[in-house]
Design an enzyme around this catalytic site. Structure first.
Site, mmCIF file in Angstrom:
data_model
loop_
_atom_site.group_PDB
_atom_site.id
_atom_site.type_symbol
_atom_site.label_atom_id
_atom_site.label_comp_id
_atom_site.label_asym_id
_atom_site.label_seq_id
_atom_site.Cartn_x
_atom_site.Cartn_y
_atom_site.Cartn_z
ATOM 1 N N PRO A 1 -22.630 42.020 45.041
ATOM 2 C CA PRO A 1 -22.851 42.380 43.628
ATOM 3 C C PRO A 1 -22.521 41.319 42.586
ATOM 4 O O PRO A 1 -22.867 41.490 41.412
ATOM 5 C CB PRO A 1 -21.948 43.612 43.434
ATOM 6 C CG PRO A 1 -20.923 43.530 44.504
ATOM 7 C CD PRO A 1 -21.566 42.827 45.658
ATOM 8 N N GLU B 1 -13.465 35.233 44.144
ATOM 9 C CA GLU B 1 -12.483 34.186 44.472
ATOM 10 C C GLU B 1 -11.476 34.603 45.543
ATOM 11 O O GLU B 1 -10.277 34.324 45.415
ATOM 12 C CB GLU B 1 -11.753 33.800 43.184
ATOM 13 C CG GLU B 1 -10.939 34.926 42.503
ATOM 14 C CD GLU B 1 -11.712 35.732 41.469
ATOM 15 O OE1 GLU B 1 -12.952 35.775 41.542
ATOM 16 O OE2 GLU B 1 -11.069 36.340 40.581
ATOM 17 N N HIS C 1 -16.445 27.304 39.746
ATOM 18 C CA HIS C 1 -15.747 28.429 39.105
ATOM 19 C C HIS C 1 -14.756 29.071 40.087
ATOM 20 O O HIS C 1 -13.578 29.237 39.766
ATOM 21 C CB HIS C 1 -16.791 29.454 38.635
ATOM 22 C CG HIS C 1 -16.210 30.665 37.998
ATOM 23 N ND1 HIS C 1 -16.075 30.800 36.633
ATOM 24 C CD2 HIS C 1 -15.698 31.809 38.521
ATOM 25 C CE1 HIS C 1 -15.517 31.960 36.359
ATOM 26 N NE2 HIS C 1 -15.274 32.599 37.490
ATOM 27 N N GLU C 2 -15.240 29.392 41.264
ATOM 28 C CA GLU C 2 -14.370 30.094 42.231
ATOM 29 C C GLU C 2 -13.208 29.201 42.661
ATOM 30 O O GLU C 2 -12.088 29.675 42.840
ATOM 31 C CB GLU C 2 -15.173 30.575 43.444
ATOM 32 C CG GLU C 2 -16.391 31.445 43.123
ATOM 33 C CD GLU C 2 -16.119 32.602 42.175
ATOM 34 O OE1 GLU C 2 -15.004 33.136 42.179
ATOM 35 O OE2 GLU C 2 -17.037 32.969 41.405
ATOM 36 N N HIS D 1 -10.406 29.380 40.260
ATOM 37 C CA HIS D 1 -9.549 30.569 40.399
ATOM 38 C C HIS D 1 -8.349 30.301 41.324
ATOM 39 O O HIS D 1 -7.389 31.074 41.302
ATOM 40 C CB HIS D 1 -10.338 31.749 40.957
ATOM 41 C CG HIS D 1 -11.084 32.542 39.919
ATOM 42 N ND1 HIS D 1 -10.467 33.109 38.831
ATOM 43 C CD2 HIS D 1 -12.394 32.881 39.820
ATOM 44 C CE1 HIS D 1 -11.365 33.765 38.103
ATOM 45 N NE2 HIS D 1 -12.548 33.641 38.673
ATOM 46 N N GLU E 1 -10.297 34.942 33.759
ATOM 47 C CA GLU E 1 -11.680 34.466 33.658
ATOM 48 C C GLU E 1 -11.911 33.421 32.571
ATOM 49 O O GLU E 1 -12.718 32.517 32.743
ATOM 50 C CB GLU E 1 -12.633 35.656 33.484
ATOM 51 C CG GLU E 1 -12.674 36.591 34.681
ATOM 52 C CD GLU E 1 -13.079 35.907 35.989
ATOM 53 O OE1 GLU E 1 -13.586 34.781 35.956
ATOM 54 O OE2 GLU E 1 -12.858 36.517 37.062
ATOM 55 N N ASP F 1 -14.754 48.689 35.894
ATOM 56 C CA ASP F 1 -16.148 48.263 36.112
ATOM 57 C C ASP F 1 -17.006 48.507 34.867
ATOM 58 O O ASP F 1 -17.968 47.782 34.619
ATOM 59 C CB ASP F 1 -16.770 49.024 37.292
ATOM 60 C CG ASP F 1 -16.282 48.493 38.635
ATOM 61 O OD1 ASP F 1 -15.704 47.400 38.675
ATOM 62 O OD2 ASP F 1 -16.479 49.203 39.640
ATOM 63 N N TYR G 1 -14.891 36.065 29.791
ATOM 64 C CA TYR G 1 -15.178 34.709 30.275
ATOM 65 C C TYR G 1 -15.408 33.769 29.084
ATOM 66 O O TYR G 1 -14.752 32.734 28.936
ATOM 67 C CB TYR G 1 -16.454 34.679 31.126
ATOM 68 C CG TYR G 1 -16.377 35.436 32.428
ATOM 69 C CD1 TYR G 1 -16.292 36.825 32.459
ATOM 70 C CD2 TYR G 1 -16.419 34.778 33.643
ATOM 71 C CE1 TYR G 1 -16.246 37.527 33.649
ATOM 72 C CE2 TYR G 1 -16.370 35.467 34.847
ATOM 73 C CZ TYR G 1 -16.279 36.844 34.837
ATOM 74 O OH TYR G 1 -16.220 37.531 36.020
HETATM 75 C C1 LIG Z 1 -12.046 43.298 29.916
HETATM 76 C C2 LIG Z 1 -12.660 43.546 31.214
HETATM 77 C C3 LIG Z 1 -12.008 44.614 31.893
HETATM 78 C C4 LIG Z 1 -11.923 44.763 33.167
HETATM 79 C C5 LIG Z 1 -12.575 43.889 34.078
HETATM 80 C C6 LIG Z 1 -11.882 43.719 35.349
HETATM 81 C C7 LIG Z 1 -12.565 43.671 36.453
HETATM 82 C C8 LIG Z 1 -13.992 43.914 36.444
HETATM 83 C C9 LIG Z 1 -14.522 44.369 37.727
HETATM 84 O O1 LIG Z 1 -15.580 45.193 37.494
HETATM 85 C C10 LIG Z 1 -14.798 43.286 38.723
HETATM 86 C C11 LIG Z 1 -15.317 42.108 38.448
HETATM 87 C C12 LIG Z 1 -15.573 41.124 39.481
HETATM 88 C C13 LIG Z 1 -16.082 39.935 39.212
HETATM 89 C C14 LIG Z 1 -16.357 38.955 40.207
HETATM 90 C C15 LIG Z 1 -17.005 37.817 39.968
HETATM 91 C C16 LIG Z 1 -17.539 37.408 38.642
HETATM 92 O O2 LIG Z 1 -16.897 36.259 38.207
HETATM 93 C C17 LIG Z 1 -19.031 37.208 38.688
HETATM 94 C C18 LIG Z 1 -19.659 36.986 37.365
HETATM 95 C C19 LIG Z 1 -21.081 37.419 37.305
HETATM 96 C C20 LIG Z 1 -21.988 36.722 38.265
HETATM 97 O O3 LIG Z 1 -22.045 35.496 38.275
HETATM 98 O O4 LIG Z 1 -22.694 37.375 39.037
HETATM 99 ZN ZN LIG Z 2 -14.293 34.344 37.831
#
Ligand SMILES: CC/C=C\C/C=C\C[C@@H](O)/C=C/C=C/C=C\[C@@H](O)CCCC(=O)O
Ligand SMILES: [Zn+2]
Length: 700
Positions: free
Chosen positions: A352, A357, A381-382, A385, A404, A461, A469
């Site tokens: 998804p 990371e 990016h990863e 992290h 992020e 989510d 970011y």
């Molecule tokens: C303020 C935001 C509040 C909560 C967010 C915390 C986690 C969000 C959760 O849904 C998971 C996120 C996971 C992200 C993983 C990788 C991203 O960096 C990818 C970014 C989008 C992409 O490149 O496909």
């Molecule tokens: Zn990230």
């Protein structure tokens, strides 16, 4: 004010326990002004490290550290002023667990992957450390079947979802009654036998037909933000870090990988293979990761391999050949890489996210395989992290930007080191556009447009977007401009040292930044309140990129009626083409709003002829091109847009494609049918989020 005397000779762990016991024992419950801990020892640093360790563990906030007074007999001394704040011990709105009382220091998983039942089954053994007197352990779970719990070998009673601790967003709390009351500093072992549910949100299982090789099933997990609780009973908050070991059993000849270092070769027993892993660096639960499938690997560098299904492994090795270069730049910028290995796993298209990371083993989407290494910035990016997020971790999801925003900053700086400062400014330009798009999507007054939104009662989510970011990155760029690049980079290294192994919130960051730049008057002018809690768009930086200017020139010509030619972009970076398409999408939307969509639509075939967009292998470009086609109602590319949305489960692409498709009511039934047909092949998170997007659009 109460004072505790500790002597600096037994190491940091001793101090944490002494300080914790002391803090809990004091009558001065929050809010209290402060407690002084003072220590005398041959190594002042031990006392100072103690201060930081106490804070990292969320026990208290250190407000002042004084060292080196008075020096008696060659022994230095230290005094720590510790403030227990009103919100101590830092509640996490996304967790039910009692980590203020008891902490999971390490755990051992013993799980078997059962593809027939679509579950993981086995046990977890948790090593606990009591922070204060307690006879209960509350863990996060979601749809787990718990069959037996023992504590220090004796059977322990447990309840799921008791005292109203059960909700759609957070799952069900597991409350375990410990047979004996633990005193602060005391340890205990809890053993839990359990199985996951076939519909666990953290897990996707692919049938053999859904894989590239078509012969073997495949399983992978995604725990961020709060899905680790579907995999194991745990303290599912980023504020707690634990080491782990794992024994994972899978059917032969499949391979299991985890976010840890593999220990030895797998052992074959009765047609099954057992794999062993150790993660020695304490990590938060959201970084637990498991993958199992028919996997092959190729070496990328001295500490890296890339893994994928055998059919794609050569292409993956080519695409990510810059991994070691990115790591070396990261180490120069941020400090030592402490995780030992850095492997990549290229997942099936339903993964998804762009990347996740997971320590020692970054998960990435196959949409990065452009064939020219142009989308490997996700790997930069990863890798970043490894310092921001995985070592210095957001205390709760309300300050996700500390993971992020810092990482986005680091990614852009690494790519700037690779391709030049002008390129770095181009990336920032692209990020600014993405930020304004995401702010517009929520609406500029929305809570989720804050850098630090409130998430009580919210599924993280639902709050996820590019805002933490890009807004986070812009805040750091703003600070960098005030203090200068060299001093800011030195700050980043100091920040990593300071918060490494622990967690932080926005105030910890602010306080440390101000402490670090205490002799710099300009930092006193920073409007922290506005950056952290202001809604909508922040102050935009002035950017200077000749690469972006070239894009603007071509954009103007295309708008003015020029059809374009291949040589216009033949020397371009693909990120310039992304910017061009982003600008054209905005233009098409404006034209559509003015009832002139058809005029843009009439230009698409000429642009395609010039630039070959219909046949691009670059997923970012393909996505933008199809978004442009949808924005100007081009009927001839609707099927291509649907095909991308169905094939690719990366939400960055899938969700906007569906959202754009259904903006035009006549396309809704076709898009809905396409989603229903593809839903079964999506990761549960993608299926959940796209279903929500449809529900919102249909409710309008
Ligand atoms: C303020 C935001 C509040 C909560 C967010 C915390 C986690 C969000 C959760 O849904 C998971 C996120 C996971 C992200 C993983 C990788 C991203 O960096 C990818 C970014 C989008 C992409 O490149 O496909
Ligand atoms: Zn990230």
């Amino acid at each position: 004010m109460t004072e505790l005397k500790i002597t600096a000779k037994k190491g940091t762990g001793f101090y944490i326990r002494a300080a914790a016991t002391f803090l809990r024992g004091t009558d001065e419950k929050p809010p209290v002004p402060s407690v002084i801990l003072s220590g005398t020892g041959s190594a002042t640093t031990t006392v100072v490290e103690t201060a930081h360790a106490i804070q990292k563990q969320g026990l208290a906030k250190i407000t002042r550290v004084e060292t080196g007074y008075p020096t008696t007999g060659g022994q230095s001394t230290a005094r720590l002023a510790v403030t227990l704040t009103a919100d101590w011990p830092f509640p996490d709105p996304s967790s039910y667990c009692n980590f203020d009382e008891v902490r999971v220091e390490s755990y051992a998983l013993d799980l078997e992957i059962n593809f027939e039942k679509g579950i993981l089954q086995g046990s977890i053994e948790l090593e606990l450390l009591a922070i204060q007197e307690s006879s209960r352990l509350v863990l996060d779970t979601r749809s787990l079947s718990i069959s037996r719990v023992t504590a220090d070998g004796a059977s322990a009673s447990f309840q799921l979802g008791s005292a109203g601790r059960k909700s759609e967003a957070l799952g069900e709390a597991l409350e375990i009654e410990l047979p004996k009351k633990l005193s602060p500093g005391e340890k205990a072992k809890v053993h839990i036998e359990y199985a996951t549910a076939p519909d666990a949100v953290a897990i996707q299982i692919l049938s053999p037909e859904q894989t590239q090789g078509k012969k073997h099933p495949y399983l992978f997990t995604q725990c961020q933000a709060i899905h680790a609780r579907c995999l194991m009973p745990c303290q599912d908050t980023p504020g707690v870090k634990s080491k782990y070991t794992a024994k994972m059993t899978a059917p032969s000849p499949l391979t299991v990988l985890m976010s840890a270092v593999p220990e030895g070769e797998p052992k074959e027993v009765d047609g099954k293979r057992c794999f062993y892993f150790t993660q020695k660096v304490p990590i938060p639960s959201y970084l637990l990761a498991i993958a199992c499938g028919n996997l092959a690997s190729r070496r990328l560098g001295p500490r890296s391999h890339v893994w994928s299904e055998p059919e794609a492994v050569e292409a993956c090795a080519f695409e990510f050949s810059n991994t070691e270069k990115f790591m070396s730049i990261g180490e120069k910028l941020f400090g030592e890489y402490v995780w030992g290995i850095y492997d990549l796993l290229v997942l099936p298209p339903s993964f998804p996210y762009g990347g996740m990371e997971n320590p020692c083993l970054t998960f990435v989407t196959p949409t990065l395989l452009a064939g020219d290494r142009s989308l490997a910035d996700v790997v930069a990016h990863e890798i970043t992290h490894s310092w921001f997020g995985n070592l210095c971790t957001n205390r709760s999801w309300e300050c996700f930007w500390l993971n992020e925003g810092f990482t986005k900053f680091g990614e852009t700086r690494i790519m700037g080191n690779m391709n030049g400062a002008d390129y770095e400014q181009l990336l920032l330009r692209n990020d600014c556009l993405k930020l304004s798009e995401d702010v517009a999507l929520f609406g500029p007054e929305h809570e989720f447009t804050k850098l630090c939104p409130q998430l009580k009662g919210v599924d993280p989510d639902d709050a996820f977007s590019g805002i933490p970011y890009m807004k986070g990155e812009l805040m750091l760029r703003h600070l960098e401009k005030i203090v200068g690049q060299e001093r800011f980079e030195a700050y980043l290294r100091a920040h990593v040292k300071r918060f490494s192994g622990g967690c932080l919130d926005e105030n910890d960051f602010k306080n440390f930044f101000l402490e670090h730049f205490s002799s710099e008057p300009a930092v006193k002018e920073v409007d922290w309140q506005k950056w952290f809690y202001g809604r909508g768009m922040p102050e935009m930086p002035a950017l200077h990129s000749t690469l972006a200017e070239k894009v603007e020139l071509l954009f103007s010509s295309l708008k003015g009626g020029y059809d374009g030619a291949a040589e216009d972009i033949k020397d371009w970076f693909p990120k310039q083409t992304e910017l061009l398409l982003d600008r054209l999408v905005d233009y098409a939307r404006e034209q559509a709003a003015a009832g002139k969509a058809v005029e843009v639509q009439g230009r698409l075939n000429a642009w395609n002829e010039a630039f070959g967009f219909d046949s691009t292998k670059n997923a970012e470009i393909r996505f933008r091109w199809l978004m442009l086609a949808l924005a100007c109602n081009d009927p001839s590319r609707v099927d291509a847009a649907i095909a991308m949305a169905q094939e690719v489960g990366r939400m960055k692409f899938t969700r906007p494609l569906y959202r754009e498709l259904i903006k035009e009511p006549s396309r809704l039934p076709k898009a809905k049918t396409a989603f229903e047909a593809a839903k079964g092949s999506y990761h549960p998170i993608t299926a959940k989020m796209v279903a929500q997007d449809f529900a919102k659009a249909e409710a309008k």
